[in-house]
Design a protein around this motif. Sequence first.
Motif, PDB file in Angstrom:
ATOM      1  N   GLY A  85      31.328  36.426  35.810  1.00  0.00           N
ATOM      2  CA  GLY A  85      32.781  36.351  35.894  1.00  0.00           C
ATOM      3  C   GLY A  85      33.213  34.900  35.777  1.00  0.00           C
ATOM      4  O   GLY A  85      32.426  33.975  36.033  1.00  0.00           O
ATOM      5  N   ALA A  86      34.480  34.686  35.375  1.00  0.00           N
ATOM      6  CA  ALA A  86      35.029  33.338  35.224  1.00  0.00           C
ATOM      7  C   ALA A  86      35.757  32.970  36.519  1.00  0.00           C
ATOM      8  O   ALA A  86      36.722  33.625  36.901  1.00  0.00           O
ATOM      9  N   VAL A  87      35.287  31.921  37.174  1.00  0.00           N
ATOM     10  CA  VAL A  87      35.775  31.580  38.516  1.00  0.00           C
ATOM     11  C   VAL A  87      36.693  30.359  38.467  1.00  0.00           C
ATOM     12  O   VAL A  87      36.345  29.327  37.884  1.00  0.00           O
ATOM     13  N   TYR A  88      37.856  30.517  39.109  1.00  0.00           N
ATOM     14  CA  TYR A  88      38.771  29.382  39.325  1.00  0.00           C
ATOM     15  C   TYR A  88      38.488  28.805  40.707  1.00  0.00           C
ATOM     16  O   TYR A  88      38.426  29.537  41.689  1.00  0.00           O
ATOM     17  N   ARG A  89      38.308  27.477  40.769  1.00  0.00           N
ATOM     18  CA  ARG A  89      38.065  26.839  42.073  1.00  0.00           C
ATOM     19  C   ARG A  89      39.149  25.845  42.447  1.00  0.00           C
ATOM     20  O   ARG A  89      39.580  25.803  43.570  1.00  0.00           O
ATOM     21  N   GLU A  90      39.581  25.017  41.501  1.00  0.00           N
ATOM     22  CA  GLU A  90      40.648  24.074  41.831  1.00  0.00           C
ATOM     23  C   GLU A  90      41.498  23.797  40.601  1.00  0.00           C
ATOM     24  O   GLU A  90      41.052  23.990  39.468  1.00  0.00           O
ATOM     25  N   PRO A  91      42.754  23.336  40.840  1.00  0.00           N
ATOM     26  CA  PRO A  91      43.703  23.205  39.735  1.00  0.00           C
ATOM     27  C   PRO A  91      43.202  22.288  38.626  1.00  0.00           C
ATOM     28  O   PRO A  91      42.569  21.269  38.884  1.00  0.00           O
ATOM     29  N   LYS A  92      43.539  22.703  37.400  1.00  0.00           N
ATOM     30  CA  LYS A  92      43.337  21.892  36.200  1.00  0.00           C
ATOM     31  C   LYS A  92      41.869  21.564  35.932  1.00  0.00           C
ATOM     32  O   LYS A  92      41.562  20.618  35.224  1.00  0.00           O
ATOM     33  N   GLN A  93      40.969  22.332  36.518  1.00  0.00           N
ATOM     34  CA  GLN A  93      39.545  22.184  36.212  1.00  0.00           C
ATOM     35  C   GLN A  93      39.105  23.388  35.386  1.00  0.00           C
ATOM     36  O   GLN A  93      39.672  24.474  35.534  1.00  0.00           O
ATOM     37  N   PRO A  94      38.089  23.219  34.532  1.00  0.00           N
ATOM     38  CA  PRO A  94      37.628  24.369  33.743  1.00  0.00           C
ATOM     39  C   PRO A  94      37.117  25.487  34.651  1.00  0.00           C
ATOM     40  O   PRO A  94      36.574  25.238  35.726  1.00  0.00           O
ATOM     41  N   ILE A 121      51.081  28.160  41.147  1.00  0.00           N
ATOM     42  CA  ILE A 121      51.266  29.272  42.082  1.00  0.00           C
ATOM     43  C   ILE A 121      50.156  29.152  43.121  1.00  0.00           C
ATOM     44  O   ILE A 121      48.984  29.142  42.754  1.00  0.00           O
ATOM     45  N   PRO A 122      50.502  29.024  44.409  1.00  0.00           N
ATOM     46  CA  PRO A 122      49.424  28.971  45.401  1.00  0.00           C
ATOM     47  C   PRO A 122      48.690  30.306  45.463  1.00  0.00           C
ATOM     48  O   PRO A 122      49.328  31.354  45.484  1.00  0.00           O
ATOM     49  N   PHE A 123      47.377  30.228  45.437  1.00  0.00           N
ATOM     50  CA  PHE A 123      46.584  31.464  45.501  1.00  0.00           C
ATOM     51  C   PHE A 123      45.229  31.137  46.116  1.00  0.00           C
ATOM     52  O   PHE A 123      44.723  30.020  45.968  1.00  0.00           O
ATOM     53  N   SER A 124      44.652  32.128  46.798  1.00  0.00           N
ATOM     54  CA  SER A 124      43.347  31.939  47.434  1.00  0.00           C
ATOM     55  C   SER A 124      42.311  31.525  46.398  1.00  0.00           C
ATOM     56  O   SER A 124      42.297  32.052  45.284  1.00  0.00           O
ATOM     57  N   SER A 125      41.443  30.589  46.766  1.00  0.00           N
ATOM     58  CA  SER A 125      40.361  30.208  45.866  1.00  0.00           C
ATOM     59  C   SER A 125      39.061  30.097  46.656  1.00  0.00           C
ATOM     60  O   SER A 125      39.119  29.860  47.863  1.00  0.00           O
ATOM     61  N   PRO A 126      37.921  30.268  45.994  1.00  0.00           N
ATOM     62  CA  PRO A 126      37.788  30.572  44.564  1.00  0.00           C
ATOM     63  C   PRO A 126      38.286  31.978  44.265  1.00  0.00           C
ATOM     64  O   PRO A 126      38.261  32.849  45.123  1.00  0.00           O
ATOM     65  N   CYS A 127      38.732  32.170  43.018  1.00  0.00           N
ATOM     66  CA  CYS A 127      39.189  33.503  42.630  1.00  0.00           C
ATOM     67  C   CYS A 127      38.850  33.755  41.166  1.00  0.00           C
ATOM     68  O   CYS A 127      38.541  32.837  40.416  1.00  0.00           O
ATOM     69  N   VAL A 128      38.912  35.047  40.810  1.00  0.00           N
ATOM     70  CA  VAL A 128      38.801  35.457  39.416  1.00  0.00           C
ATOM     71  C   VAL A 128      40.180  35.923  38.977  1.00  0.00           C
ATOM     72  O   VAL A 128      40.785  36.787  39.628  1.00  0.00           O
ATOM     73  N   SER A 154      45.114  40.128  41.086  1.00  0.00           N
ATOM     74  CA  SER A 154      45.101  41.545  40.699  1.00  0.00           C
ATOM     75  C   SER A 154      43.663  42.031  40.783  1.00  0.00           C
ATOM     76  O   SER A 154      43.018  41.848  41.798  1.00  0.00           O
ATOM     77  N   MET A 155      43.128  42.607  39.703  1.00  0.00           N
ATOM     78  CA  MET A 155      41.772  43.169  39.801  1.00  0.00           C
ATOM     79  C   MET A 155      40.679  42.149  39.470  1.00  0.00           C
ATOM     80  O   MET A 155      39.498  42.472  39.558  1.00  0.00           O
ATOM     81  N   GLY A 156      41.038  40.930  39.105  1.00  0.00           N
ATOM     82  CA  GLY A 156      40.015  39.960  38.714  1.00  0.00           C
ATOM     83  C   GLY A 156      39.346  40.375  37.414  1.00  0.00           C
ATOM     84  O   GLY A 156      38.137  40.568  37.328  1.00  0.00           O
ATOM     85  N   GLY A 157      40.174  40.498  36.375  1.00  0.00           N
ATOM     86  CA  GLY A 157      39.696  41.106  35.130  1.00  0.00           C
ATOM     87  C   GLY A 157      38.855  40.205  34.238  1.00  0.00           C
ATOM     88  O   GLY A 157      38.258  40.689  33.276  1.00  0.00           O
ATOM     89  N   MET A 158      38.785  38.902  34.541  1.00  0.00           N
ATOM     90  CA  MET A 158      37.972  38.025  33.696  1.00  0.00           C
ATOM     91  C   MET A 158      36.531  38.059  34.169  1.00  0.00           C
ATOM     92  O   MET A 158      35.928  37.051  34.552  1.00  0.00           O
ATOM     93  N   ALA A 159      35.980  39.257  34.157  1.00  0.00           N
ATOM     94  CA  ALA A 159      34.606  39.491  34.598  1.00  0.00           C
ATOM     95  C   ALA A 159      34.100  40.731  33.875  1.00  0.00           C
ATOM     96  O   ALA A 159      34.885  41.498  33.313  1.00  0.00           O
ATOM     97  N   GLU A 160      32.795  40.912  33.904  1.00  0.00           N
ATOM     98  CA  GLU A 160      32.225  42.036  33.149  1.00  0.00           C
ATOM     99  C   GLU A 160      32.569  43.389  33.767  1.00  0.00           C
ATOM    100  O   GLU A 160      32.601  44.407  33.076  1.00  0.00           O
ATOM    101  N   TYR A 161      32.797  43.393  35.081  1.00  0.00           N
ATOM    102  CA  TYR A 161      33.241  44.615  35.772  1.00  0.00           C
ATOM    103  C   TYR A 161      34.370  44.236  36.720  1.00  0.00           C
ATOM    104  O   TYR A 161      34.435  43.104  37.212  1.00  0.00           O
ATOM    105  N   CYS A 162      35.233  45.204  37.006  1.00  0.00           N
ATOM    106  CA  CYS A 162      36.256  44.961  38.027  1.00  0.00           C
ATOM    107  C   CYS A 162      36.573  46.264  38.750  1.00  0.00           C
ATOM    108  O   CYS A 162      36.387  47.354  38.206  1.00  0.00           O
ATOM    109  N   VAL A 163      37.037  46.113  39.992  1.00  0.00           N
ATOM    110  CA  VAL A 163      37.444  47.265  40.804  1.00  0.00           C
ATOM    111  C   VAL A 163      38.970  47.281  40.874  1.00  0.00           C
ATOM    112  O   VAL A 163      39.591  46.257  41.168  1.00  0.00           O
ATOM    113  N   THR A 164      39.547  48.450  40.606  1.00  0.00           N
ATOM    114  CA  THR A 164      40.995  48.590  40.607  1.00  0.00           C
ATOM    115  C   THR A 164      41.398  49.823  41.400  1.00  0.00           C
ATOM    116  O   THR A 164      40.788  50.878  41.230  1.00  0.00           O
ATOM    117  N   PRO A 165      42.424  49.706  42.252  1.00  0.00           N
ATOM    118  CA  PRO A 165      42.979  50.928  42.852  1.00  0.00           C
ATOM    119  C   PRO A 165      43.439  51.857  41.736  1.00  0.00           C
ATOM    120  O   PRO A 165      44.059  51.416  40.757  1.00  0.00           O
TER     121      PRO A 165
END
Length: 245
Positions: free
Chosen positions: A3-12, A49-56, A141-152
């Motif tokens: 999965g593609a993980v975001y950790r801090e602003p403006k970083q790859p 947008i403030p959001f919990s990190s790390p996140c997908v 949302s469901m963290g879709g930038m990954a090979e699998y995701c869980v969605t309600p």
Amino acid sequence: MRGAVYREPKQPLTIEEFHTPRPKVNEILIKTKACGVCHSDLHVMKGEIPFSSPCVNGHEITGEVVEHGPLTDDKIIQRFPIGSRVVGAFIMPCGTRSYCAKGHDDLCEDFFAYNRAKGTLYDGETRLFLRHDDSPVYMYSMGGMAEYCVTPAHGLAPLPESLPYTYGAMAHAAEIRPGDSIAVIGIGGVGSRCLQIARTFGASDLIAVDVQDDKLEKAKTLGATSWLEPRLSLKEPIAIKKFNC
Ligand SMILES: [Zn+2]
């Protein structure tokens, strides 16, 4: 899975290994086939947008149903059988609380209280854990930038066989052919792509409609041949004549 993980602003984003996520009751595990990049994702990645990190990030998904959570409602299983094709929504309504019960699922309390505020699903927990240390990773949302995701399940709709996992609406619903005239109303992220795809399919008259001048300016660089600002002015008289509007 990866999965593609975001950790801090403006970083790859970093590609990291996860345990395959496990769905809970009335949730569905999806093998992600495609995921759009929305400007909302970019707002998170830029720290706007403030959001919990790390996140997908990633919420514009199509995919294939792989597994239902234990004790999932039979009606959900019938609507989304294993192997069926689905499309996901930005807001994943719980389907049960007061706004959802009244049909205002765009205001779902659980979605905003848990997913937007905490980066979790509606039991207050994420479904994403890194493989190497089991640490939690939050879900936009469901963290879709990954090979699998869980969605309600209430956040999903069946994807008809006639639509491929990507670019389906333009090719198979709008049925754009060379020489067609098309109008795109709203030149945001989706509308910009629609203009480009329509041009690729050979449409000759591409009319951009938006109430913001800067978006119309951008539309010109994406191939728009005419443009309309519906409230204030009509900047391209050809469009009026041709469409008598
Ligand atoms: Zn709800």
